[in-house]
Design a protein around this motif. Structure first.
Motif, PDB file in Angstrom:
ATOM      1  N   ALA A 153       0.830  -1.202   0.000  1.00  0.00           N
ATOM      2  CA  ALA A 153       0.000   0.000   0.000  1.00  0.00           C
ATOM      3  C   ALA A 153       0.865   1.252   0.000  1.00  0.00           C
ATOM      4  CB  ALA A 153      -0.933  -0.007   1.210  1.00  0.00           C
ATOM      5  N   GLU A 154       1.982   1.178   0.722  1.00  0.00           N
ATOM      6  CA  GLU A 154       2.891   2.329   0.782  1.00  0.00           C
ATOM      7  C   GLU A 154       3.613   2.523  -0.544  1.00  0.00           C
ATOM      8  OE1 GLU A 154       6.833   3.865   3.297  1.00  0.00           O
ATOM      9  OE2 GLU A 154       5.795   2.016   3.874  1.00  0.00           O
ATOM     10  N   THR A 155       4.175   1.444  -1.089  1.00  0.00           N
ATOM     11  CA  THR A 155       4.933   1.571  -2.337  1.00  0.00           C
ATOM     12  C   THR A 155       4.025   1.903  -3.532  1.00  0.00           C
ATOM     13  OG1 THR A 155       4.783  -0.813  -2.754  1.00  0.00           O
ATOM     14  CG2 THR A 155       6.698  -0.035  -1.551  1.00  0.00           C
ATOM     15  N   MET A 156       2.745   1.513  -3.451  1.00  0.00           N
ATOM     16  CA  MET A 156       1.805   1.821  -4.532  1.00  0.00           C
ATOM     17  C   MET A 156       1.112   3.155  -4.310  1.00  0.00           C
ATOM     18  SD  MET A 156       0.312  -2.054  -5.157  1.00  0.00           S
ATOM     19  CE  MET A 156      -0.784  -1.658  -6.515  1.00  0.00           C
ATOM     20  N   LYS A 157       1.598   3.900  -3.247  1.00  0.00           N
ATOM     21  CA  LYS A 157       1.228   5.294  -3.008  1.00  0.00           C
ATOM     22  C   LYS A 157      -0.260   5.491  -2.686  1.00  0.00           C
ATOM     23  CE  LYS A 157       5.002   7.357  -5.673  1.00  0.00           C
ATOM     24  NZ  LYS A 157       5.824   6.161  -5.615  1.00  0.00           N
ATOM     25  N   TYR A 158      -0.826   4.579  -1.935  1.00  0.00           N
ATOM     26  CA  TYR A 158      -2.185   4.775  -1.418  1.00  0.00           C
ATOM     27  C   TYR A 158      -2.113   5.735  -0.230  1.00  0.00           C
ATOM     28  CZ  TYR A 158      -4.308   1.157  -4.296  1.00  0.00           C
ATOM     29  OH  TYR A 158      -4.776   0.431  -5.360  1.00  0.00           O
ATOM     30  N   LYS A 159      -3.076   6.649  -0.143  1.00  0.00           N
ATOM     31  CA  LYS A 159      -3.131   7.633   0.936  1.00  0.00           C
ATOM     32  C   LYS A 159      -4.363   7.410   1.807  1.00  0.00           C
ATOM     33  CE  LYS A 159       0.435   9.765  -0.848  1.00  0.00           C
ATOM     34  NZ  LYS A 159       1.770   9.658  -0.214  1.00  0.00           N
ATOM     35  N   LYS A 160      -4.296   7.904   3.023  1.00  0.00           N
ATOM     36  CA  LYS A 160      -5.437   7.830   3.927  1.00  0.00           C
ATOM     37  C   LYS A 160      -6.488   8.833   3.488  1.00  0.00           C
ATOM     38  CE  LYS A 160      -6.687   8.219   8.835  1.00  0.00           C
ATOM     39  NZ  LYS A 160      -6.169   8.451  10.203  1.00  0.00           N
ATOM     40  N   ILE A 161      -7.715   8.375   3.269  1.00  0.00           N
ATOM     41  CA  ILE A 161      -8.806   9.231   2.812  1.00  0.00           C
ATOM     42  C   ILE A 161     -10.054   8.914   3.625  1.00  0.00           C
ATOM     43  CG2 ILE A 161     -10.329   9.830   0.875  1.00  0.00           C
ATOM     44  CD1 ILE A 161      -8.073   9.248  -1.023  1.00  0.00           C
ATOM     45  N   ASN A 162     -10.656   9.967   4.181  1.00  0.00           N
ATOM     46  CA  ASN A 162     -11.904   9.833   4.945  1.00  0.00           C
ATOM     47  C   ASN A 162     -11.793   8.769   6.040  1.00  0.00           C
ATOM     48  OD1 ASN A 162     -13.143  11.780   3.306  1.00  0.00           O
ATOM     49  ND2 ASN A 162     -13.801  10.219   1.819  1.00  0.00           N
ATOM     50  N   GLY A 163     -10.656   8.760   6.702  1.00  0.00           N
ATOM     51  CA  GLY A 163     -10.462   7.826   7.799  1.00  0.00           C
ATOM     52  C   GLY A 163     -10.087   6.426   7.384  1.00  0.00           C
ATOM     53  N   GLN A 164     -10.051   6.153   6.074  1.00  0.00           N
ATOM     54  CA  GLN A 164      -9.703   4.819   5.582  1.00  0.00           C
ATOM     55  C   GLN A 164      -8.197   4.739   5.383  1.00  0.00           C
ATOM     56  OE1 GLN A 164     -11.363   3.622   1.766  1.00  0.00           O
ATOM     57  NE2 GLN A 164     -11.732   1.548   2.550  1.00  0.00           N
ATOM     58  N   GLN A 165      -7.570   3.751   6.015  1.00  0.00           N
ATOM     59  CA  GLN A 165      -6.123   3.603   5.954  1.00  0.00           C
ATOM     60  C   GLN A 165      -5.670   3.187   4.553  1.00  0.00           C
ATOM     61  OE1 GLN A 165      -4.022   4.425   8.406  1.00  0.00           O
ATOM     62  NE2 GLN A 165      -5.795   5.031   9.660  1.00  0.00           N
ATOM     63  N   PRO A 166      -4.418   3.518   4.185  1.00  0.00           N
ATOM     64  CA  PRO A 166      -3.915   3.130   2.859  1.00  0.00           C
ATOM     65  C   PRO A 166      -4.051   1.645   2.574  1.00  0.00           C
ATOM     66  CG  PRO A 166      -2.429   4.701   3.873  1.00  0.00           C
ATOM     67  CD  PRO A 166      -3.460   4.359   4.911  1.00  0.00           C
ATOM     68  N   VAL A 167      -3.738   0.798   3.555  1.00  0.00           N
ATOM     69  CA  VAL A 167      -3.815  -0.640   3.336  1.00  0.00           C
ATOM     70  C   VAL A 167      -5.261  -1.080   3.109  1.00  0.00           C
ATOM     71  CG1 VAL A 167      -4.001  -1.246   5.798  1.00  0.00           C
ATOM     72  CG2 VAL A 167      -3.032  -2.885   4.156  1.00  0.00           C
ATOM     73  N   GLU A 168      -6.211  -0.411   3.755  1.00  0.00           N
ATOM     74  CA  GLU A 168      -7.625  -0.737   3.544  1.00  0.00           C
ATOM     75  C   GLU A 168      -8.070  -0.355   2.141  1.00  0.00           C
ATOM     76  OE1 GLU A 168      -9.452  -0.203   8.039  1.00  0.00           O
ATOM     77  OE2 GLU A 168      -9.160   1.589   6.812  1.00  0.00           O
ATOM     78  N   ARG A 169      -7.576   0.758   1.658  1.00  0.00           N
ATOM     79  CA  ARG A 169      -7.921   1.188   0.301  1.00  0.00           C
ATOM     80  C   ARG A 169      -7.303   0.260  -0.740  1.00  0.00           C
ATOM     81  NH1 ARG A 169      -6.127   6.103  -1.433  1.00  0.00           N
ATOM     82  NH2 ARG A 169      -7.790   6.000  -2.978  1.00  0.00           N
ATOM     83  N   PHE A 170      -6.061  -0.147  -0.503  1.00  0.00           N
ATOM     84  CA  PHE A 170      -5.410  -1.085  -1.415  1.00  0.00           C
ATOM     85  C   PHE A 170      -6.145  -2.412  -1.452  1.00  0.00           C
ATOM     86  CE2 PHE A 170      -2.466  -4.786  -1.307  1.00  0.00           C
ATOM     87  CZ  PHE A 170      -2.231  -4.874  -2.674  1.00  0.00           C
ATOM     88  N   LEU A 171      -6.437  -2.969  -0.275  1.00  0.00           N
ATOM     89  CA  LEU A 171      -7.100  -4.266  -0.217  1.00  0.00           C
ATOM     90  C   LEU A 171      -8.517  -4.182  -0.783  1.00  0.00           C
ATOM     91  CD1 LEU A 171      -6.426  -7.126   0.669  1.00  0.00           C
ATOM     92  CD2 LEU A 171      -7.467  -6.640   2.892  1.00  0.00           C
TER      93      LEU A 171
END
Length: 350
Positions: free
Chosen positions: A273-291
């Motif tokens: 999630a970090e290397t694919m540059k996902y960001k925290k949005i509306n309280g949703q963590q980067p890893v949650e957005r990636f998954l």
């Protein structure tokens, strides 16, 4: 040892590292195909400069080097296996082992996972007819170099002598394998640690569609799924996008682990999630957005696989009825049993 091949393998390693660097920078959308082509270039050069090849008497017993499996499909991820077939027209000569050492050993020296089989045309067809585990990689076979006619002979005889005569048991075996695989690896479209390849919704579902399409309809390339009406244009385009995302995540996982890796652990999901540059949005963590995105892509692939199997009457526990006796009309639509819809008349389309 052939010094030319040692030099060629080092060049292959250098070009591959550059290709991977472009992928990680987001500048290489055709990584899988380009990676496979780098390997093709190595094998063609090794064939042309071979010191063993001339001793094999190519006029009396010609041979070809053929890509199998994922390499044959040109789906070459960073640490994917390189599967090869050294195919001889007649009996495999004693000097074939020296040919293998000359061509394959330099690739092992640079850390590639290369698997190979050395067979005569007759042996290959006999094994493929008896062992479907041998047959399926050959369905993806692609000629690299050598005598092209022996490759053409293999594919023609494979279709006429095996596929056309044994299509039903082959497909039944594939369907059974799919069910066993899904039971073992689970549904990757919602699992917290999904398997990108073997789980339901993974890449192997897509491969199964290709294999069954090849057996039933003689498709030659993925685009034929659309040309033959097995998928709509929109479905095929969305499928390509989903596959591209899964392959990109898989390549990232390979690079992160330094080896072939298809099961995404929690730890690796955080790093991806970090290397694919996902960001925290509306309280949703980067890893949650990636998954969440990964699950969505795999869910689409799962549904396409299920619909593909349903349309061909291969869905577990139920066969499609193309002509149902039970129909009912709803506002200009004919609702056929099993939930299929048709327009009641052409004018209803408007």
């Amino acid at each position: 040892m052939n010094r030319n091949n040692e030099h060629a393998s080092r060049q292959l390693q250098l070009h591959t590292e550059r290709l991977i660097a472009r992928l990680l920078q987001g500048d290489e959308p055709n990584f899988l195909r380009r990676h496979a082509r780098l390997l093709d270039d190595y094998f063609r050069q090794a064939f042309e400069t071979s010191m063993v090849g001339p001793r094999l008497d190519n006029r009396k017993n010609p041979y070809a080097i053929i890509a199998l499996g994922g390499y044959g499909r040109q789906e070459q991820c960073i640490h994917s296996d390189v599967d090869l077939l050294f195919l001889f027209k007649k009996a495999v000569p004693a000097d074939a082992e020296n040919l293998i050492q000359e061509i394959i050993y330099p690739l092992w020296d640079i850390g590639l996972d290369v698997g190979y089989a050395t067979r005569s045309l007759k042996e290959c067809l006999t094994l493929a007819g008896k062992e479907f585990e041998v047959l399926t990689p050959i369905l993806d076979a692609r000629f690299i170099c050598g005598w092209s006619l022996i490759y053409s002979d293999l594919m023609e005889q494979l279709r006429n002598k095996i596929i056309l005569k044994k299509s039903r048991p082959i497909i039944s075996w594939l369907v059974q394998n799919n069910e066993m695989r899904h039971d073992h690896f689970g549904d990757s479209s919602y699992l917290l640690e999904p398997n990108l390849k073997e789980g339901q919704g993974g890449l192997r579902d897509y491969h199964s569609m290709l294999w069954i399409g090849c057996i039933k309809f003689n498709i030659k390339m993925p685009k034929d799924l659309e040309y033959l009406g097995l998928l709509s244009h929109e479905e095929f385009q969305t499928l390509r996008q989903s596959l591209a995302f899964i392959w990109y995540a898989r390549n990232r996982a390979h690079y992160l682990c330094g080896r072939k890796c298809d099961q995404l652990s929690f730890e690796n999901q955080l790093k991806l999630a970090e290397t694919m540059k996902y960001k925290k949005i509306n309280g949703q963590q980067p890893v949650e957005r990636f998954l969440g995105e990964l699950h969505g892509r795999m869910e689409f692939l799962k549904q396409q696989h299920l619909m593909f199997m349903y349309e061909l009457g291969l869905e577990k526990g139920r066969k499609r009825r193309r002509k149902s006796q039970k129909k009912s009309k709803v506002a200009g639509l004919v609702v056929i049993k099993w939930g299929m819809l048709n327009f009641a008349a052409p004018e209803q389309i408007m």
